[in-house]
Design an enzyme around this catalytic site. Structure first.
Site, PDB file in Angstrom:
ATOM      1  N   ASP A  49      34.422  40.120  39.382  1.00 42.65           N
ATOM      2  CA  ASP A  49      34.899  41.145  38.423  1.00 42.65           C
ATOM      3  C   ASP A  49      33.963  41.354  36.998  1.00 42.65           C
ATOM      4  O   ASP A  49      34.244  42.229  36.179  1.00 42.65           O
ATOM      5  CB  ASP A  49      36.412  41.137  37.971  1.00 42.65           C
ATOM      6  CG  ASP A  49      36.724  39.863  37.186  1.00 42.65           C
ATOM      7  OD1 ASP A  49      36.044  39.021  37.244  1.00 42.65           O
ATOM      8  OD2 ASP A  49      37.863  39.631  36.843  1.00 42.65           O
ATOM      9  N   SER A  50      33.143  40.397  36.900  1.00 44.55           N
ATOM     10  CA  SER A  50      32.068  40.391  35.751  1.00 44.55           C
ATOM     11  C   SER A  50      31.338  41.640  36.103  1.00 44.55           C
ATOM     12  O   SER A  50      30.495  42.221  34.910  1.00 44.55           O
ATOM     13  CB  SER A  50      31.168  39.148  35.998  1.00 44.55           C
ATOM     14  OG  SER A  50      30.487  38.987  37.487  1.00 44.55           O
ATOM     15  N   ASP A  88      36.527  39.359  44.030  1.00 46.76           N
ATOM     16  CA  ASP A  88      37.355  39.134  42.808  1.00 46.76           C
ATOM     17  C   ASP A  88      38.617  39.983  43.129  1.00 46.76           C
ATOM     18  O   ASP A  88      38.534  41.269  43.073  1.00 46.76           O
ATOM     19  CB  ASP A  88      36.931  39.284  41.685  1.00 46.76           C
ATOM     20  CG  ASP A  88      36.570  37.845  41.058  1.00 46.76           C
ATOM     21  OD1 ASP A  88      37.056  36.732  41.595  1.00 46.76           O
ATOM     22  OD2 ASP A  88      35.662  37.948  40.002  1.00 46.76           O
ATOM     23  N   LYS A 118      39.217  35.913  45.516  1.00 49.43           N
ATOM     24  CA  LYS A 118      39.110  34.988  44.553  1.00 49.43           C
ATOM     25  C   LYS A 118      40.245  35.424  43.421  1.00 49.43           C
ATOM     26  O   LYS A 118      40.095  36.646  43.155  1.00 49.43           O
ATOM     27  CB  LYS A 118      37.863  34.671  44.010  1.00 49.43           C
ATOM     28  CG  LYS A 118      37.909  33.790  42.694  1.00 49.43           C
ATOM     29  CD  LYS A 118      36.485  33.086  42.375  1.00 49.43           C
ATOM     30  CE  LYS A 118      35.838  34.023  41.339  1.00 49.43           C
ATOM     31  NZ  LYS A 118      36.489  34.392  40.133  1.00 49.43           N
ATOM     32  N   GLU A 120      42.144  34.336  39.547  1.00 50.35           N
ATOM     33  CA  GLU A 120      42.350  33.363  38.459  1.00 50.35           C
ATOM     34  C   GLU A 120      43.656  32.640  38.134  1.00 50.35           C
ATOM     35  O   GLU A 120      44.708  33.382  38.364  1.00 50.35           O
ATOM     36  CB  GLU A 120      41.612  34.070  37.351  1.00 50.35           C
ATOM     37  CG  GLU A 120      40.285  34.478  37.283  1.00 50.35           C
ATOM     38  CD  GLU A 120      39.705  35.239  35.818  1.00 50.35           C
ATOM     39  OE1 GLU A 120      40.543  35.129  34.964  1.00 50.35           O
ATOM     40  OE2 GLU A 120      38.740  35.767  36.183  1.00 50.35           O
ATOM     41  N   GLU A 186      35.267  26.888  35.596  1.00 45.88           N
ATOM     42  CA  GLU A 186      34.363  27.643  34.685  1.00 45.88           C
ATOM     43  C   GLU A 186      34.297  26.818  33.458  1.00 45.88           C
ATOM     44  O   GLU A 186      35.592  26.792  32.764  1.00 45.88           O
ATOM     45  CB  GLU A 186      34.646  29.173  34.436  1.00 45.88           C
ATOM     46  CG  GLU A 186      33.724  29.734  33.753  1.00 45.88           C
ATOM     47  CD  GLU A 186      33.632  31.222  33.906  1.00 45.88           C
ATOM     48  OE1 GLU A 186      34.298  31.759  34.787  1.00 45.88           O
ATOM     49  OE2 GLU A 186      33.120  32.050  32.704  1.00 45.88           O
TER      50      GLU A 186
HETATM   51  O1  KIV Z   1      33.456  37.566  37.831  1.00 49.94           O
HETATM   52  C1  KIV Z   1      32.567  36.534  38.158  1.00 49.94           C
HETATM   53  O2  KIV Z   1      31.321  37.013  38.310  1.00 49.94           O
HETATM   54  C2  KIV Z   1      32.921  35.190  38.400  1.00 49.94           C
HETATM   55  C3  KIV Z   1      31.921  34.178  38.416  1.00 49.94           C
HETATM   56  C4  KIV Z   1      31.285  34.044  37.202  1.00 49.94           C
HETATM   57  C5  KIV Z   1      32.638  33.062  39.020  1.00 49.94           C
HETATM   58  O3  KIV Z   1      34.170  35.084  38.391  1.00 49.94           O
END
Ligand code: KIV
Length: 281
Positions: A49-50, A88, A118, A120, A186
């Site tokens: 989600d970055s 994510d 993924k 959090e 992280e």
């Molecule tokens: O959103 C993302 O890119 C991430 C990674 C940095 C692990 O969660």
């Protein structure tokens, strides 16, 4: 996917089996061309989600939606053949209840073709991770600095220094026990990441954690020098593509202004030249 239904891609159980072995390589990707570049070299391709900050200019990941993740997941799917594709779950799409997480994850898997999601959170998400994994949804967990909780943390600070490290150890144990096949660690101290990696039975994937982790992940735009809003200490830049792009764009602008571009090699004759390809004639 072949006619026998066998995919060439790495699976979550195969990633799990890499615990303590050759380090697992993971990079993010958000588009088909970048996915094609990273796939031959990576074990896991993560649609993080970055993407909200890196490609959409958002101030944090909080504004990222499920639809955005699905759109980028579909684009990356078209460029990935051999790596495990993980997408994510964005903020607000899974925290409320395990059932909400299941609906979001099932939609992401159905519409992108990814093999895992993924999310959090540690102890607080263990019940959700268990709910998903028991229903056919492989989960990669993410603990330590969880960027969706940036407001709770008061910034992107190192997590787990001193006494607070014990809580992250509990998070790691909880997500492993709940069935996650790997966990992203992280921005935690090196010593804590080493301790957790030794304690848990699933691979730890570090970002700003430790070389002792079972794998490493970076945001691809960070390591290529394409995203320069900020430069985290934990990133090694393997290229300076942002600078190269600036130089190229400035050269193009100057060529246009000086009428150096286009030249005779870029223009078309009145009659197509014999024997040349249609688009080039
Ligand atoms: O959103 C993302 O890119 C991430 C990674 C940095 C692990 O969660």
């Amino acid at each position: 996917m072949s006619a026998t239904g066998r995919s060439m891609a790495l699976t979550p159980p195969e990633v799990l089996a890499r615990k303590g072995g050759v380090p697992i390589v993971c990079l993010t990707a958000y588009t088909t061309p970048i996915a094609r570049l990273v796939d031959p070299h990576c074990d896991i391709v993560l649609v993080g989600d970055s993407v909200g900050m890196v490609l959409h200019g958002l101030p944090s990941t909080l504004g990222v939606t499920l639809d955005m993740m699905i759109l980028h997941g579909q684009a990356v799917r078209r460029g990935v053949e051999r790596a495990l594709l993980v997408v994510d779950l964005p903020f607000g799409s899974y925290e409320e209840a395990p059932e909400q997480a299941f609906r979001s994850a099932a939609r992401v898997m159905r519409e992108t073709g990814c093999a895992a999601v993924k999310l959090e959170g540690g102890e607080s998400m263990a019940e959700t991770i268990r709910f998903l994994t028991r229903r056919g949804i492989p989960v990669m967990a993410h603990i330590g600095l969880t960027p969706q909780a940036v407001n709770t943390f008061g910034g992107y600070k190192v997590q787990g220094r001193g006494e607070s490290g014990a809580a992250i150890e509990r998070d790691a144990a909880a997500v492993a026990e709940a069935g996650a096949f790997a966990v992203v660690l992280e921005k935690v101290p090196d010593a804590l990441a080493r301790k957790i990696t030794a304690q848990i039975p699933i691979p730890s994937i570090g970002i700003g954690a430790s070389p002792a982790c079972d794998g490493q992940v970076l945001v691809v735009d960070d390591m290529l020098g394409m995203f320069s809003d900020f430069r985290p200490k934990f990133v090694r830049r393997y290229a300076e593509l942002g600078n190269d792009a600036q130089t190229a764009i400035a050269a193009y602008a100057e060529d246009v202004r000086q009428r150096r571009f286009p030249d005779e090699s870029h223009v078309f004759a009145d009659e197509p030249a014999a024997g040349r390809k249609a688009g080039n004639a």
